[in-house]
Design a protein around this motif. Structure first.
Motif, PDB file in Angstrom:
ATOM      1  N   PRO A   1       0.920  -1.458   0.056  1.00 46.12           N
ATOM      2  CA  PRO A   1       0.184  -0.007   0.053  1.00 46.12           C
ATOM      3  C   PRO A   1       0.852   1.427  -0.083  1.00 46.12           C
ATOM      4  N   PHE A   2       1.256   1.628  -1.243  1.00 43.74           N
ATOM      5  CA  PHE A   2       1.994   3.015  -1.297  1.00 43.74           C
ATOM      6  C   PHE A   2       0.909   4.195  -1.859  1.00 43.74           C
ATOM      7  N   ALA A   3      -0.335   3.688  -1.722  1.00 42.98           N
ATOM      8  CA  ALA A   3      -1.397   4.690  -2.287  1.00 42.98           C
ATOM      9  C   ALA A   3      -2.088   5.497  -1.302  1.00 42.98           C
ATOM     10  N   ALA A   4      -2.149   4.769  -0.169  1.00 38.70           N
ATOM     11  CA  ALA A   4      -3.148   5.445   0.716  1.00 38.70           C
ATOM     12  C   ALA A   4      -2.408   6.667   1.459  1.00 38.70           C
ATOM     13  N   GLY A   5      -3.004   7.141   2.430  1.00 41.17           N
ATOM     14  CA  GLY A   5      -2.430   8.194   3.142  1.00 41.17           C
ATOM     15  C   GLY A   5      -2.740   7.936   4.715  1.00 41.17           C
ATOM     16  N   ASN A   6      -2.855   6.742   5.264  1.00 43.16           N
ATOM     17  CA  ASN A   6      -3.308   6.084   6.368  1.00 43.16           C
ATOM     18  C   ASN A   6      -2.208   6.211   7.295  1.00 43.16           C
ATOM     19  N   PRO A   7      -2.477   6.780   8.418  1.00 41.49           N
ATOM     20  CA  PRO A   7      -1.341   6.633   9.609  1.00 41.49           C
ATOM     21  C   PRO A   7      -1.110   5.151   9.944  1.00 41.49           C
ATOM     22  N   ALA A   8       0.006   4.641  10.331  1.00 47.58           N
ATOM     23  CA  ALA A   8       0.343   3.404  10.609  1.00 47.58           C
ATOM     24  C   ALA A   8      -0.367   2.825  11.830  1.00 47.58           C
ATOM     25  N   PRO A   9      -0.784   1.416  11.359  1.00 47.89           N
ATOM     26  CA  PRO A   9      -1.752   0.961  12.431  1.00 47.89           C
ATOM     27  C   PRO A   9      -0.988   0.694  13.691  1.00 47.89           C
ATOM     28  N   GLU A  10       0.450   0.789  13.719  1.00 50.96           N
ATOM     29  CA  GLU A  10       1.063   0.619  15.000  1.00 50.96           C
ATOM     30  C   GLU A  10       1.264   1.853  15.803  1.00 50.96           C
ATOM     31  N   VAL A  11       0.667   2.994  15.543  1.00 51.32           N
ATOM     32  CA  VAL A  11       1.044   3.898  16.082  1.00 51.32           C
ATOM     33  C   VAL A  11      -0.241   4.637  16.885  1.00 51.32           C
ATOM     34  N   PHE A  12      -1.512   3.859  16.690  1.00 50.27           N
ATOM     35  CA  PHE A  12      -2.722   4.434  17.518  1.00 50.27           C
ATOM     36  C   PHE A  12      -2.462   3.992  18.791  1.00 50.27           C
ATOM     37  N   PRO A  13      -2.966   4.858  19.907  1.00 50.09           N
ATOM     38  CA  PRO A  13      -2.815   4.520  21.239  1.00 50.09           C
ATOM     39  C   PRO A  13      -4.068   3.973  21.839  1.00 50.09           C
ATOM     40  N   ALA A  14      -4.213   2.821  21.387  1.00 50.17           N
ATOM     41  CA  ALA A  14      -5.701   2.093  21.434  1.00 50.17           C
ATOM     42  C   ALA A  14      -5.885   2.047  23.046  1.00 50.17           C
ATOM     43  N   ASP A  15      -5.046   1.338  23.764  1.00 49.14           N
ATOM     44  CA  ASP A  15      -5.213   1.424  25.165  1.00 49.14           C
ATOM     45  C   ASP A  15      -5.658   2.531  25.959  1.00 49.14           C
ATOM     46  N   VAL A  16      -5.052   3.556  25.451  1.00 45.65           N
ATOM     47  CA  VAL A  16      -5.241   4.833  26.154  1.00 45.65           C
ATOM     48  C   VAL A  16      -6.637   5.227  25.763  1.00 45.65           C
ATOM     49  N   ILE A  17      -6.908   5.206  24.402  1.00 44.15           N
ATOM     50  CA  ILE A  17      -8.326   5.609  24.043  1.00 44.15           C
ATOM     51  C   ILE A  17      -9.306   4.607  24.682  1.00 44.15           C
ATOM     52  N   GLU A  18      -9.183   3.334  24.868  1.00 39.64           N
ATOM     53  CA  GLU A  18     -10.019   2.613  25.453  1.00 39.64           C
ATOM     54  C   GLU A  18     -10.299   3.128  26.784  1.00 39.64           C
ATOM     55  N   ASN A  19      -9.422   3.324  27.703  1.00 41.18           N
ATOM     56  CA  ASN A  19      -9.417   3.881  28.867  1.00 41.18           C
ATOM     57  C   ASN A  19     -10.378   5.297  28.967  1.00 41.18           C
ATOM     58  N   ILE A  20      -9.809   5.999  28.253  1.00 43.30           N
ATOM     59  CA  ILE A  20     -10.523   7.446  28.193  1.00 43.30           C
ATOM     60  C   ILE A  20     -12.043   7.125  27.856  1.00 43.30           C
ATOM     61  N   ALA A  21     -12.333   6.342  26.800  1.00 43.68           N
ATOM     62  CA  ALA A  21     -13.825   6.159  26.282  1.00 43.68           C
ATOM     63  C   ALA A  21     -14.741   5.465  27.426  1.00 43.68           C
ATOM     64  N   SER A  22     -13.959   4.664  28.256  1.00 49.40           N
ATOM     65  CA  SER A  22     -14.710   3.939  29.339  1.00 49.40           C
ATOM     66  C   SER A  22     -15.064   4.788  30.286  1.00 49.40           C
TER      67      SER A  22
END
Lengths: 394, 394
Positions: free
Chosen positions: A31-52
């Motif tokens: 995938p050289f066409a997209a402009g997506n952030p790298a999946p590994e940089v999402f702070p998923a744990d942090v966002i889960e805690n915040i959302a809860s």
């Protein structure tokens, strides 16, 4: 029934990139066409805690209707942060929270453009914004973008000769698709020209935080004592694009009109998304997180440039970007760019043909766009090798 | 700088309701003006559990860019549910997920309306939709709405005499603001007339699940073998408006154009919101939850009607709605409606003047709108007593 669509939508084509992404979304496509952030940089744990926490502590605020302008604590936090860090925002400015920076472009267009009005933009430029202007039946006047930003002489000429110019659209930092950054001198010149010609500047800055080399340059909005700049910011590249949280900073009178426009479009942006961003800004070390993202993307950029230099420097030329997500490669004139992109896709490497980004179909280009944030390191190495093979076939 | 705004936005006023809500948002105001779900009906615990699970199990999907059409599992689930329960959707139809039903209206307008085209609507009708049509410089032709729906004779006449009619906009169930429900006979007649005149029907059904009395009537979309109906649905009233998740069902050719329009507006709706709705539909007893909401609102409706009947039946008349969120009260002709609404606001009871909902400023009305879902039972009793005092002053 034969549907008779509006003029604005009949002329509009689906985003070439999003169409490419659909075709090449299989598991073995590089995938050289997209402009997506790298999946590994999402702070998923942090966002889960915040959302809860939000849904436990403020469930009604999170689930009920909100005001169109956006969640007030978030607006205040963004306002303070932009003033303190970037000298963005004056007494007369107000913020509205939007569905990504894309909606800032949409609302700015809705508020200022009558059909047939002209928008001056960089050429090439971000296809999502170009299509948005097209959806208002605006005329696009593309100004070639050089490695230090828009050609100012041609900009001045366009301001003098084009009819009903209402807006100059620019991405000064690590522009999409070129990766180029506008010099301070050109930023000042652009501001003065807009002021002289009574034209609004729409400054789109989604990649500003993603600088890997050198010092930050002042945004155009930071000069804006006269209230002629609409500044579009976004959390898509530093936190998460899926949350769709962006914002604009513009004089209160403009922001009020954009608010009326947003009421008619989508009432307001989802509360939970706004509150997640607010809590993230309030409780987390955002500078550290952004530093982490920069380190990941800087490594990927260097890796891709190294691969390009060692593998296909004989076939392409490019200016090494100082930040952002994209590299703009110009093919040797003996290679037809569209044929090249198709051949690459056939070899399972997705790149975006440069024509997708031109302001007018008559603007020719032999360039294509590469993204380095989405692919893995292995895909970068492998993908460039495949591009080499493709080049050699021509 | 003196800003020169677009024609479309210059003509548009902020939503009267949202402005009233701002003025009367103090703690001691009795909220008969809003259309908000009751805070006590949000399944906050359930949503918290779902959100946590999503962010643990599918963080990248939740935080990354998604496709403009919307999260596929959600689209498939909605499609199956609508077919099974309401006979909505044919082979030729496709779904797009939107930012509430408001964005369905916006995209339908974007896709079909050129400036100056005519939209036929009920008068009174939902101000958010009327303002949306106005934001496309459309002409609005209001058809009086009777207690069994739009006046079909006047609709037929309008279709024969108005120029460039592109769309009929209707809220058949528990209409906002009138609370009226269109009869089956009129639904069929409206469909046949639209078919005969080659006009698209935009059927807006945000309140369809909120019936408290009698049997469901078939939606207009359920007749749509010819592909002339765009159906707008929403989770705002049955789950949460703050999530901003709605959808449209329309022929694939129309949905494709709406998708291009949405790309230019906001790229896609937030993934986390779409995924929460998807998991809620998949894992929860939605029928039980909606039954609970119905029982709460039914009780509040009855309470408000009882209070109106006992306190101010000499001053107002209304048709008791079969569902929805609103009661449309006509004042005795000796009372000036705007003065009444102002006097009520001065006594801290917020109601919406009927003029806000009229298709044209020349459409007169002596009605105002009451909402019974937002206030508490105590506020309903107290608020109607205050309205009685206000009536007696005239």
């Amino acid at each position: 029934m034969k549907y008779v669509f509006s003029d604005r939508i009949s002329a509009l084509k689906p985003s070439a990139i999003r169409e490419i992404l659909k075709v090449t979304s299989g598991g073995n496509v590089i995938p050289f066409a997209a402009g997506n952030p790298a999946p590994e940089v999402f702070p998923a744990d942090v966002i889960e805690n915040i959302a809860s926490k939000i849904l436990r502590q403020q469930p009604v605020t999170a689930l009920q209707y909100g005001v169109t302008e956006g969640y007030l604590p978030l607006r205040e936090r963004i306002s303070e942060d932009l003033k303190a860090r970037f000298n963005i925002g004056r007494e007369f400015d107000e913020i509205i929270i939007t569905a990504g920076a894309q909606q800032v472009v949409d609302l700015a267009a809705k508020v200022f453009l009558n059909e047939g009005d002209t928008v001056i933009c960089e050429s090439p430029s971000f296809i999502g914004s170009l299509n948005c202007f097209r959806s208002y039946n605006a005329c696009l006047k593309g100004i070639p973008v050089e490695s230090d930003g828009m050609d100012i002489e041609l900009l001045e000429k366009a301001l003098e000769t084009e009819k009903n110019v209402k807006m100059i659209y620019t991405i000064p930092n690590f522009q999409n698709p070129s990766g180029y950054t506008m010099s301070l001198e050109k930023r000042k010149a652009l501001y003065e020209l807009a002021l002289k010609h009574n034209v609004i500047i729409l400054e789109d800055n989604p990649y500003g935080e993603l600088r890997y080399t050198g010092e930050d340059l002042p945004s155009i909005k930071s000069f804006d004592d006269e209230g002629i700049v609409i500044y579009a910011g976004s959390f898509s590249k530093v936190l998460s694009p899926g949350l769709r949280v962006g914002y604009s900073v513009s004089p209160a009178e403009i922001t009020a009109k954009m608010t009326v426009g947003k009421q008619a479009s989508d009432v307001h942006s989802p509360m939970i998304c706004q509150m997640i961003v607010d809590r993230w800004l309030a409780e987390c070390d955002t500078a550290e997180h952004i530093g982490f993202i920069r380190s990941v993307y800087s490594r990927k950029l260097n890796l891709m440039c190294d691969c390009l230099d060692s593998e296909i420097s004989g076939f392409i030329s490019y200016v090494r970007p100082l930040g952002g997500l994209f590299i703009w490669c110009e093919l040797d004139r003996n290679i037809n760019m569209l044929d090249f992109c198709k051949a690459a896709a056939a070899e399972n490497v997705a790149v975006v043909p440069g024509t997708a980004f031109m302001a007018s179909e008559s603007d020719r280009t032999n360039c294509f766009r590469l993204n380095f944030s989405t692919p893995t390191d292995e895909q970068i190495v492998e993908g460039v090798k495949i591009l080499k093979k493709v080049c050699e076939k021509f």
